[in-house]
Design a protein around this motif. Structure first.
Motif, PDB file in Angstrom:
ATOM      1  N   LEU A 708       0.826  -1.207   0.000  1.00 34.74           N
ATOM      2  CA  LEU A 708       0.000   0.000   0.000  1.00 34.74           C
ATOM      3  C   LEU A 708       0.864   1.262   0.000  1.00 34.74           C
ATOM      4  O   LEU A 708       0.539   2.248  -0.666  1.00 34.74           O
ATOM      5  CB  LEU A 708      -0.936  -0.005   1.209  1.00 34.74           C
ATOM      6  CG  LEU A 708      -2.020  -1.091   1.222  1.00 34.74           C
ATOM      7  CD1 LEU A 708      -2.817  -1.035   2.524  1.00 34.74           C
ATOM      8  CD2 LEU A 708      -2.957  -0.951   0.032  1.00 34.74           C
ATOM      9  N   ILE A 709       1.978   1.222   0.748  1.00 33.20           N
ATOM     10  CA  ILE A 709       2.891   2.378   0.754  1.00 33.20           C
ATOM     11  C   ILE A 709       3.472   2.594  -0.638  1.00 33.20           C
ATOM     12  O   ILE A 709       3.576   3.731  -1.129  1.00 33.20           O
ATOM     13  CB  ILE A 709       4.021   2.174   1.782  1.00 33.20           C
ATOM     14  CG1 ILE A 709       3.449   2.090   3.206  1.00 33.20           C
ATOM     15  CG2 ILE A 709       5.036   3.316   1.697  1.00 33.20           C
ATOM     16  CD1 ILE A 709       4.469   1.696   4.269  1.00 33.20           C
ATOM     17  N   GLU A 710       3.844   1.501  -1.283  1.00 32.79           N
ATOM     18  CA  GLU A 710       4.410   1.608  -2.627  1.00 32.79           C
ATOM     19  C   GLU A 710       3.386   2.199  -3.598  1.00 32.79           C
ATOM     20  O   GLU A 710       3.721   3.051  -4.431  1.00 32.79           O
ATOM     21  CB  GLU A 710       4.865   0.233  -3.108  1.00 32.79           C
ATOM     22  CG  GLU A 710       5.602   0.271  -4.449  1.00 32.79           C
ATOM     23  CD  GLU A 710       6.101  -1.091  -4.860  1.00 32.79           C
ATOM     24  OE1 GLU A 710       7.168  -1.162  -5.485  1.00 32.79           O
ATOM     25  OE2 GLU A 710       5.417  -2.091  -4.557  1.00 32.79           O
ATOM     26  N   LYS A 711       2.134   1.756  -3.486  1.00 34.73           N
ATOM     27  CA  LYS A 711       1.082   2.317  -4.337  1.00 34.73           C
ATOM     28  C   LYS A 711       0.930   3.815  -4.092  1.00 34.73           C
ATOM     29  O   LYS A 711       0.770   4.603  -5.031  1.00 34.73           O
ATOM     30  CB  LYS A 711      -0.249   1.608  -4.058  1.00 34.73           C
ATOM     31  CG  LYS A 711      -0.343   0.214  -4.647  1.00 34.73           C
ATOM     32  CD  LYS A 711      -1.697  -0.412  -4.346  1.00 34.73           C
ATOM     33  CE  LYS A 711      -1.801  -1.806  -4.960  1.00 34.73           C
ATOM     34  NZ  LYS A 711      -3.095  -2.457  -4.656  1.00 34.73           N
ATOM     35  N   ALA A 712       0.983   4.201  -2.812  1.00 31.66           N
ATOM     36  CA  ALA A 712       0.852   5.617  -2.479  1.00 31.66           C
ATOM     37  C   ALA A 712       2.010   6.428  -3.062  1.00 31.66           C
ATOM     38  O   ALA A 712       1.820   7.546  -3.561  1.00 31.66           O
ATOM     39  CB  ALA A 712       0.789   5.796  -0.966  1.00 31.66           C
ATOM     40  N   SER A 713       3.219   5.857  -3.027  1.00 34.49           N
ATOM     41  CA  SER A 713       4.404   6.590  -3.499  1.00 34.49           C
ATOM     42  C   SER A 713       4.372   6.817  -5.006  1.00 34.49           C
ATOM     43  O   SER A 713       5.084   7.681  -5.524  1.00 34.49           O
ATOM     44  CB  SER A 713       5.678   5.831  -3.117  1.00 34.49           C
ATOM     45  OG  SER A 713       5.800   4.643  -3.880  1.00 34.49           O
ATOM     46  N   LYS A 714       3.555   6.040  -5.720  1.00 34.60           N
ATOM     47  CA  LYS A 714       3.429   6.232  -7.164  1.00 34.60           C
ATOM     48  C   LYS A 714       2.409   7.309  -7.510  1.00 34.60           C
ATOM     49  O   LYS A 714       2.340   7.757  -8.652  1.00 34.60           O
ATOM     50  CB  LYS A 714       3.031   4.908  -7.826  1.00 34.60           C
ATOM     51  CG  LYS A 714       4.124   3.843  -7.760  1.00 34.60           C
ATOM     52  CD  LYS A 714       3.648   2.530  -8.360  1.00 34.60           C
ATOM     53  CE  LYS A 714       4.766   1.478  -8.281  1.00 34.60           C
ATOM     54  NZ  LYS A 714       4.309   0.158  -8.803  1.00 34.60           N
ATOM     55  N   LYS A 715       1.626   7.688  -6.515  1.00 31.13           N
ATOM     56  CA  LYS A 715       0.587   8.689  -6.746  1.00 31.13           C
ATOM     57  C   LYS A 715       0.898  10.043  -6.104  1.00 31.13           C
ATOM     58  O   LYS A 715       0.374  11.066  -6.528  1.00 31.13           O
ATOM     59  CB  LYS A 715      -0.759   8.183  -6.190  1.00 31.13           C
ATOM     60  CG  LYS A 715      -1.250   6.885  -6.799  1.00 31.13           C
ATOM     61  CD  LYS A 715      -1.623   7.052  -8.257  1.00 31.13           C
ATOM     62  CE  LYS A 715      -2.209   5.769  -8.836  1.00 31.13           C
ATOM     63  NZ  LYS A 715      -2.513   5.888 -10.278  1.00 31.13           N
ATOM     64  N   LEU A 716       1.735  10.030  -5.061  1.00 30.87           N
ATOM     65  CA  LEU A 716       1.982  11.244  -4.288  1.00 30.87           C
ATOM     66  C   LEU A 716       3.477  11.470  -4.125  1.00 30.87           C
ATOM     67  O   LEU A 716       4.257  10.504  -4.138  1.00 30.87           O
ATOM     68  CB  LEU A 716       1.347  11.122  -2.896  1.00 30.87           C
ATOM     69  CG  LEU A 716      -0.158  10.863  -2.823  1.00 30.87           C
ATOM     70  CD1 LEU A 716      -0.551  10.474  -1.408  1.00 30.87           C
ATOM     71  CD2 LEU A 716      -0.942  12.079  -3.279  1.00 30.87           C
ATOM     72  N   PRO A 717       3.925  12.718  -3.947  1.00 27.09           N
ATOM     73  CA  PRO A 717       5.333  12.974  -3.637  1.00 27.09           C
ATOM     74  C   PRO A 717       5.725  12.286  -2.329  1.00 27.09           C
ATOM     75  O   PRO A 717       5.018  12.415  -1.325  1.00 27.09           O
ATOM     76  CB  PRO A 717       5.389  14.502  -3.494  1.00 27.09           C
ATOM     77  CG  PRO A 717       4.180  15.016  -4.198  1.00 27.09           C
ATOM     78  CD  PRO A 717       3.133  13.964  -4.043  1.00 27.09           C
ATOM     79  N   ILE A 718       6.816  11.556  -2.342  1.00 25.38           N
ATOM     80  CA  ILE A 718       7.225  10.812  -1.147  1.00 25.38           C
ATOM     81  C   ILE A 718       7.401  11.730   0.061  1.00 25.38           C
ATOM     82  O   ILE A 718       7.065  11.355   1.189  1.00 25.38           O
ATOM     83  CB  ILE A 718       8.525  10.025  -1.435  1.00 25.38           C
ATOM     84  CG1 ILE A 718       8.193   8.820  -2.319  1.00 25.38           C
ATOM     85  CG2 ILE A 718       9.181   9.555  -0.145  1.00 25.38           C
ATOM     86  CD1 ILE A 718       9.379   7.959  -2.661  1.00 25.38           C
ATOM     87  N   LYS A 719       7.900  12.925  -0.156  1.00 22.22           N
ATOM     88  CA  LYS A 719       8.137  13.841   0.963  1.00 22.22           C
ATOM     89  C   LYS A 719       6.841  14.239   1.669  1.00 22.22           C
ATOM     90  O   LYS A 719       6.870  14.755   2.793  1.00 22.22           O
ATOM     91  CB  LYS A 719       8.865  15.091   0.487  1.00 22.22           C
ATOM     92  CG  LYS A 719       8.028  15.985  -0.437  1.00 22.22           C
ATOM     93  CD  LYS A 719       8.758  17.275  -0.782  1.00 22.22           C
ATOM     94  CE  LYS A 719       7.881  18.177  -1.648  1.00 22.22           C
ATOM     95  NZ  LYS A 719       8.538  19.464  -1.932  1.00 22.22           N
ATOM     96  N   ASN A 720       5.692  13.986   1.016  1.00 23.71           N
ATOM     97  CA  ASN A 720       4.403  14.392   1.583  1.00 23.71           C
ATOM     98  C   ASN A 720       3.620  13.241   2.207  1.00 23.71           C
ATOM     99  O   ASN A 720       2.495  13.437   2.663  1.00 23.71           O
ATOM    100  CB  ASN A 720       3.533  15.039   0.501  1.00 23.71           C
ATOM    101  CG  ASN A 720       4.008  16.427   0.117  1.00 23.71           C
ATOM    102  OD1 ASN A 720       4.928  16.961   0.734  1.00 23.71           O
ATOM    103  ND2 ASN A 720       3.407  17.008  -0.911  1.00 23.71           N
TER     104      ASN A 720
END
Length: 760
Positions: A708-720
């Motif tokens: 789920l974290i990986e999916k999120a990192s593909k949609k949002l800036p990691i710093k956020n």
């Protein structure tokens, strides 16, 4: 003039259903005991309504968890992964869909859950496959009709309740993108016809089909689906169909009712009284009766009989008394059961209130007034006037200015300052606020409330719980800690007890979802903050760790939405009063050294009017209320907010307008589907997409959370990106929580190594 009800609370006067379900889930009772409690509650509900003198009494409004999930089982809408387990035990299949199932080789997630229109009730979202088949799977509705016959005796008074076919499809979701759920209507309607025929064979006359989507802005496709469904039903059904809609008016969709065969139409005159002047002329030349939703099923104040009588008489003048029905505007599941179970409310406030049982008797009173009883009308008027004079002081106006609802600088400037000040890692981990509320904790609070133990002993015990939870979080290696909220019964009720102008009830329980019940506070006067509400607990927690501890507050819109609100002034005046009180608490937390403050607003979406034409007015005051509560702090102070279990895709610009530094949201049940919309919108601030579904007892694995974290990192800036559960943990058990959070922090560590190269 027929008197009827759309639905009655199903939790039991002492929350018997909650206790029985939870005992069953914990293997402390069996199905026979569970079913016996269900039968007892249904019997009491039917007897209350029958004794009051209702002409039609709802059946199948009872549910062991959720009425939408009941409908899914009735129609055989069961995802394949659940059908493979518990095939010999329908109740365990049912609860697995609602709560997930994790045992031995089985590890199946709970189904997605979201809010029931603009209420705080949560329903399980049906899932539709492109090749979906519908069939009668559950016999619950037919069994309940037979139960009701034994209590009500006169079968013609029994009115089974079903979610209508179009609303049922609307409430669900497609599992594939290659089809539209409304395409399933031709397969679905024949099953509805089968169900209605079976009910007819049981001797039932009236059948209630709930189509609350009539209060929405419908697409052309949805309109065509509706017309098709009810043309088919009308051609093949001879029962008295009561078509009901609620939560808003149906004026814009009235043309859909042309040429359909129904006996009666129910409209919500509490939410939209103006629709009556359009509905009456439309029905005058038809044979359709009109049910007036005239008693408020979503608030606790007594009915203003004078206003209701005007609407009833106008309708009678147009259609004749034999074509008029009266009822609450919606199901009474949204209000507590009986005001007589309250012993501590001031008698003049209590006289002004009506819970579900009293609302049934209000229908009886209205009929008596129509027949000439002027004394009831006069007594009602005197109660309302006395309350207004004694309790409702002149409205306290809150002055609105840009200074009151704008941060000093933009998010970009604030974010840089906060990164330097807070010194958190990439993918910082936190929780939403609450930790498990054990039997011991509830007992301590209850003893203190009843003055069995002293304030000193109570404070000592709560501090012990806080020390323990701080140590547990440090051991798990969570980055931003919380104090656990052990002093709080409920995120709204706690603040209601600290604020002037709001009261709490003893037994005013309302179902939120499944076995989760809440006691909405009652806002009866001007709201003021009298003293610090959270400072001592938060500061004590911060003193026990070198890590950051969040200040935890409930936002003004959520306090408003999850309370029963005074009905004698504009709702935005009440919202601003609450917002100012929360603002004062925020500034006090900051003054006492708290660097991160969370102001929860899970109800921001549910307060939204159903029709888009009314959105601008709502968001104008709701967003201002949140910003008023949060905008007085320095740039370095980080403001969080939390939202959960609602549809957010169409309101991102308004979420962005809240200007919270960090927003945490539910996304795990929907497998991060929400993040695509966040990405498409280019949400500017930081976000914590929930990676752990707290409404299910199952424990997510490290690999599952990392995915789920990986999916999120593909949609949002990691710093956020923040890493957190979907919601608070108060309803879970410690053994579940500790394992799940440990897996969460482990997944975050892996993500920091594997995904760090994606940092722009």
């Amino acid at each position: 003039m027929l008197k009827h009800n759309l639905g009655y609370p199903r939790i039991g006067i002492k929350r018997e259903l909650k206790n029985s379900c939870e005992a069953y889930w914990n293997n402390k009772n069996d199905l026979n005991n569970l079913f016996e409690i269900g039968r007892k509650i249904k019997k009491e509900n039917w007897e209350v309504q029958n004794k009051a003198g209702l002409d039609l009494i709802p059946c199948n409004d009872f549910s062991f968890y959720d009425h939408v999930l009941d409908m899914a089982l009735l129609l055989g809408v069961i995802p394949e992964e659940y059908m493979s387990i518990h095939h010999n035990n329908p109740m365990d299949l049912y609860f697995s869909m609602a709560r997930g199932f994790q045992k031995d080789e089985w590890d199946i997630r709970a189904m997605e859950m979201t809010k029931w229109f603009n209420t705080n009730y949560h329903y399980i979202v049906p899932e539709f496959d492109k090749t979906q088949k519908f069939f009668i799977f559950s016999n619950k509705i037919f069994e309940e009709v037979n139960e009701a016959k034994k209590i009500i005796k006169f079968t013609k008074k029994i009115k089974p309740v079903l979610i209508g076919p179009v609303s049922f499809l609307f409430l669900g979701k497609e599992k594939q993108r290659s089809f539209h759920k409304m395409d399933l209507i031709e397969k679905l309607v024949p099953i509805y016809i089968q169900i209605i025929h079976k009910l007819q064979n049981e001797g039932v006359n009236w059948i209630q089909l709930d189509e609350p989507i009539l209060g929405l802005d419908l697409s052309d496709r949805e309109k065509e689906t509706f017309k098709y469904a009810y043309k088919e039903i009308g051609n093949k059904i001879s029962s008295e169909i009561l078509l009901t809609s609620y939560f808003d008016g149906i004026s814009e969709n009235i043309s859909l009712l042309k040429n359909i065969s129904i006996k009666a139409l129910h409209i919500d005159l509490v939410e939209d009284s103006r629709q009556l002047h359009k509905i009456l002329p439309f029905l005058k030349e038809s044979n359709i009766n009109l049910s007036l939703g005239i008693v408020n099923g979503r608030n606790v104040w007594i009915n203003n009989y004078a206003n209701s009588i005007k609407k009833i008489k106008k309708s009678i003048d147009f259609l004749g008394e034999d074509r008029i029905m009266i009822a609450p505007n919606c199901s009474l599941i949204h209000v507590p059961i009986d005001i007589e179970s309250e012993n501590l409310i001031h008698k003049d406030i209590k006289n002004r209130m009506a819970f579900a049982k009293q609302k049934i008797y209000e229908l009886i009173d209205l009929e008596k007034i129509i027949k000439g009883d002027k004394n009831i009308l006069l007594e009602n008027k005197n109660i309302i006037e006395k309350y207004k004079n004694e309790f409702n002081e002149k409205v306290k106006k809150i002055e609105i200015s840009n200074e009151n609802f704008n941060r000093k600088n933009t998010f970009e400037i604030r974010q840089k300052k906060q990164k330097e000040k807070l010194n958190l890692p990439i993918f910082p981990t936190t929780t939403i606020g609450s930790f498990p509320q054990t039997k011991e904790i509830r007992s301590i609070r209850n003893k203190f409330r009843k003055k069995i133990i002293s304030k000193e002993k109570y404070t000592k015990k709560i501090k012990e719980f806080i020390v323990d939870v701080i140590e547990k979080q440090e051991k798990i290696n969570i980055d931003v800690l919380v104090h656990g909220e052990f002093e709080r019964t409920d995120m709204v009720e706690y603040f209601s007890e600290k604020l002037q102008g709001i009261l709490s009830t003893e037994n005013g329980w309302v179902q939120s979802y499944g076995s989760r019940c809440v006691k909405p506070p009652i806002i009866y006067g001007n709201v003021n903050r009298m003293d610090d509400m959270t400072i001592d607990w938060i500061c004590f927690a911060q003193s026990r760790t070198t890590k950051l501890v969040k200040g935890m507050l409930t936002g003004p819109v959520t306090i408003l939405q999850w309370s029963f609100v005074r009905d004698d002034q504009p709702i935005y005046d009440t919202a601003y009063q609450i917002a100012w009180a929360i603002r004062e608490e925020v500034l006090s937390l900051e003054k006492n050294g708290i660097k991160i403050i969370q102001i929860d607003e899970p109800a921001i979406r549910e307060g939204l009017p159903l029709k888009k034409k009314n959105w601008k007015f709502y968001f104008d005051w709701a967003i201002k209320a949140f910003r008023m509560s949060s905008s007085g702090v320095k740039d370095e102070t980080q403001i969080h907010t939390h939202m959960c279990y609602s549809e957010f895709n169409d309101i991102f610009e308004h979420i962005a307008d809240m200007d919270a530094d960090v927003i945490t949201m539910e996304t795990s049940r929907s497998k991060m589907e929400l993040l695509k919309a966040f990405s498409d919108f280019s949400y500017p601030n930081e976000i914590g997409p929930g990676v752990y579904d707290i409404h299910s007892p199952r424990i997510p694995s490290v690999e599952e959370i990392y995915d789920l974290i990986e999916k999120a990192s593909k949609k949002l800036p990691i710093k956020n990106i923040w890493i957190n559960p979907d919601c608070g943990l108060k309803t879970r058990k410690w053994e579940e929580v500790l394992k799940s959070l440990k897996n969460m922090t482990e997944a975050a560590k892996i993500a920091r190594i594997k995904l760090v190269n994606q940092l722009s």
